[in-house]
Write an enzyme that holds these catalytic residues in place. Structure first.
Site, short mmCIF file in Angstrom:
data_model
loop_
_atom_site.label_atom_id
_atom_site.label_comp_id
_atom_site.label_asym_id
_atom_site.label_seq_id
_atom_site.Cartn_x
_atom_site.Cartn_y
_atom_site.Cartn_z
N ASP A 222 9.42 -7.77 12.98
CA ASP A 222 9.38 -7.06 11.74
C ASP A 222 8.44 -5.85 11.88
O ASP A 222 7.48 -5.80 12.52
CB ASP A 222 8.86 -8.28 10.72
N TYR A 226 6.25 0.93 13.24
CA TYR A 226 4.79 1.16 12.91
C TYR A 226 3.77 0.46 13.90
O TYR A 226 2.70 0.99 13.95
CB TYR A 226 4.46 0.72 11.54
N GLU A 262 13.46 -4.48 13.51
CA GLU A 262 13.66 -4.05 12.24
C GLU A 262 13.11 -2.72 12.14
O GLU A 262 12.00 -2.55 12.08
CB GLU A 262 12.98 -4.96 11.07
N GLN A 368 12.46 2.16 -1.12
CA GLN A 368 13.65 1.20 -1.43
C GLN A 368 13.85 1.06 -2.98
O GLN A 368 12.68 1.08 -3.70
CB GLN A 368 13.22 -0.04 -0.66
#
Length: 512
Positions: A222, A226, A262, A368
């Site tokens: 996940d 980053y 992801e 999103q």
């Protein structure tokens, strides 16, 4: 991993816990799905499990590891590791707030001073003189408000890429009365980990080992894009990030587990990830918006172009626990088409989708649109089956979010109650509701489509796209003596399949 349709669900979205989830799977989805991605089932302080206290325990409200093991004996299981962050309520961070620099976990996190001082973040020991100089310089940085913000150079802050506006550094009050600025990519409940730290890496290794021994076959990394921070960069998908992903993959493979990074962003990242030695699968997040765009415009040209360049080891998704990913189609659709498609999604989704998206309703990600896929298609049954047919009949392993399995509509009541935008797509179904939803015509049609996709053994064969006008797709699969042809008409919103029956050797036709 079996080549079939997978379900994505929370532990308490189809029933109240893992035992009820198993009951639902056995009652309604037996012989329909081949695997389940169970979204974070760990003890957590927020973001529906994505602010984990640890990955070594199952939230007792959901069940225990025996429940996970039992499910793994029936289905291929996928689970998450939040490699980027941990909960602010975790033992590690609570100890740091209590003891400050004296905490044995103090170097697990990224303070403003650590980020500012370290061009080369890996450092086993800081000499006393260098430590004194750094503290003095950092004191000036903290005091300066012209060139620095929260003790960090303003230019460096502007360069950082993250799905929220403003500085990633959040002030936390320590027990001794001092304030420390700590990096939080998403929310102040999710404290970023310093992935250069060897102790942090050891924790992640233990998480992988624990999931492997409890029957998990695929680990989703996940927010891994980053995970590595470096001054003077945008801190997103750096060369060191690829090294980190390869390292995680190597650990997973030693434990007979596959990995799925992801990453939401430009499609080129998925192509690069697919080429990494230790990566097994990558997401095709692009299809989510491209399919909507094709159905809205009755034109599949962009999808046909995308199918020529997309990665090979693909997980096909249209809907997930997050919103509809607009950022992923940059350079596949023009800016004008992206805006036009976004407006259409919001128009179909109604006022509740507008209230739930962008900077509204405590969103973690402003890139999103929060809306169920069924609502994004105007709750049009035929359009919905067309969308799923595109997803299922192109190469890749299809995953369907639980709300998508039931053609779920936007849950405006839940968003109004929680003020969390993504809750529009996170309705928790009772067993009674599931029983009722399964009787809807659109759901019955979808189950028929999924059964066919899972039971016809051709989808590891040779795939081709037949040249035709852009209002149609003709997908063909061949494998030895088997043959399958899917004809999808975007104008009429129909799905027809011609296939060679493996037993009778006769050509058959089926409509969905």
């Amino acid at each position: 991993m079996k080549n079939g349709v997978y379900l994505i669900t929370y532990a308490n979205s189809l029933g109240k816990n893992l035992k009820e989830l198993e009951l639902v799977l056995e009652t309604y989805f037996k012989n329909i799905i081949c695997g389940v991605h169970i979204l974070p089932f760990y003890p957590s302080s927020g973001d529906r499990g994505f602010s984990p206290l640890t990955h070594l325990k199952v939230d007792p409200n959901f069940g225990d590891w025996e429940d996970i093991k039992r499910l793994s004996q029936k289905y291929d299981l996928i689970a998450d590791i939040m490699v980027n962050h941990i909960s602010a309520k975790s033992v590690f961070f609570k100890d740091y707030l209590e003891k400050g620099e004296k905490s044995k976990y103090a170097d697990y996190f990224i303070t403003n001073n650590k980020f500012s001082r370290r061009i080369f973040p890996i450092r086993k020991k800081t000499p006393s003189l260098l430590n004194f100089i750094e503290k003095t310089v950092n004191g000036f940085r903290d005091a300066d408000k012209i060139f620095h913000n929260d003790g960090v150079n303003k230019t460096s802050l502007r360069n950082i890429y993250r799905p929220r506006t403003g500085s990633p550094f959040v002030p936390f009050l320590l027990k001794n009365g001092s304030i420390e600025y700590i990096w939080c990519t998403f929310t102040e409940e999710q404290i970023d980990l310093d992935t250069y730290n060897e102790n942090v890496k050891e924790i992640l290794k233990n998480y992988i080992f624990n999931l492997a021994k409890n029957g998990i076959k695929l680990i989703r990394l996940d927010a891994v894009g980053y995970a590595v921070k470096k001054r003077g960069t945008n801190c997103f998908m750096l060369p060191e990030t690829y090294d980190f992903i390869n390292w995680l993959g190597a650990i997973a493979h030693k434990n007979n587990v596959s990995i799925l990074p992801e990453v939401h962003n430009h499609y080129s990242y998925q192509i690069e990830l697919d080429e990494l030695k230790e990566v097994d699968y990558v997401y095709d997040f692009q299809m989510s918006v491209l399919v909507l765009n094709a159905i809205y415009n009755k034109n599949g040209a962009v999808i046909k172009r995308w199918l020529k360049v997309r990665p090979k080891n693909i997980i096909n998704v249209l809907d997930t626990h997050d919103g509809i990913p607009i950022v992923d189609v940059e350079d596949l659709l023009s800016k004008q088409e992206i805006i036009k498609t976004s407006k259409k999604i919001l128009s179909n989704g109604g006022n509740e989708a507008k209230r739930a998206s962008g900077d509204n309703s405590e969103n973690v990600d402003t890139y999103q649109i929060n809306c169920t896929y069924y609502s994004a298609l105007g709750e049009d049954d035929d359009a919905y089956i067309v969308a799923r047919a595109i997803q299922f009949f192109v190469p890749g392993l299809p995953q369907v979010y639980y709300g998508g399995f039931l053609a779920g509509k936007n849950d405006a009541k839940k968003v109004k109650k929680t003020n969390i935008g993504r809750d529009i797509n996170r309705h928790n179904y009772t067993i009674e509701e599931i029983n009722s939803e399964m009787d809807r015509n659109v759901v019955r049609r979808l189950m028929k489509l999924i059964k066919f996709r899972n039971n016809f053994p051709i989808f590891d064969g040779n795939f081709s796209v037949v040249q035709t006008d852009n209002k149609k797709f003709i997908f063909r699969w061949r494998k030895k003596s088997l043959f399958l042809e899917t004809i999808i008409d975007l104008n009429k919103k129909t799905v027809k399949v011609n296939y060679l029956d493996g037993k009778t050797k006769k050509l058959k036709k089926i409509k969905f």
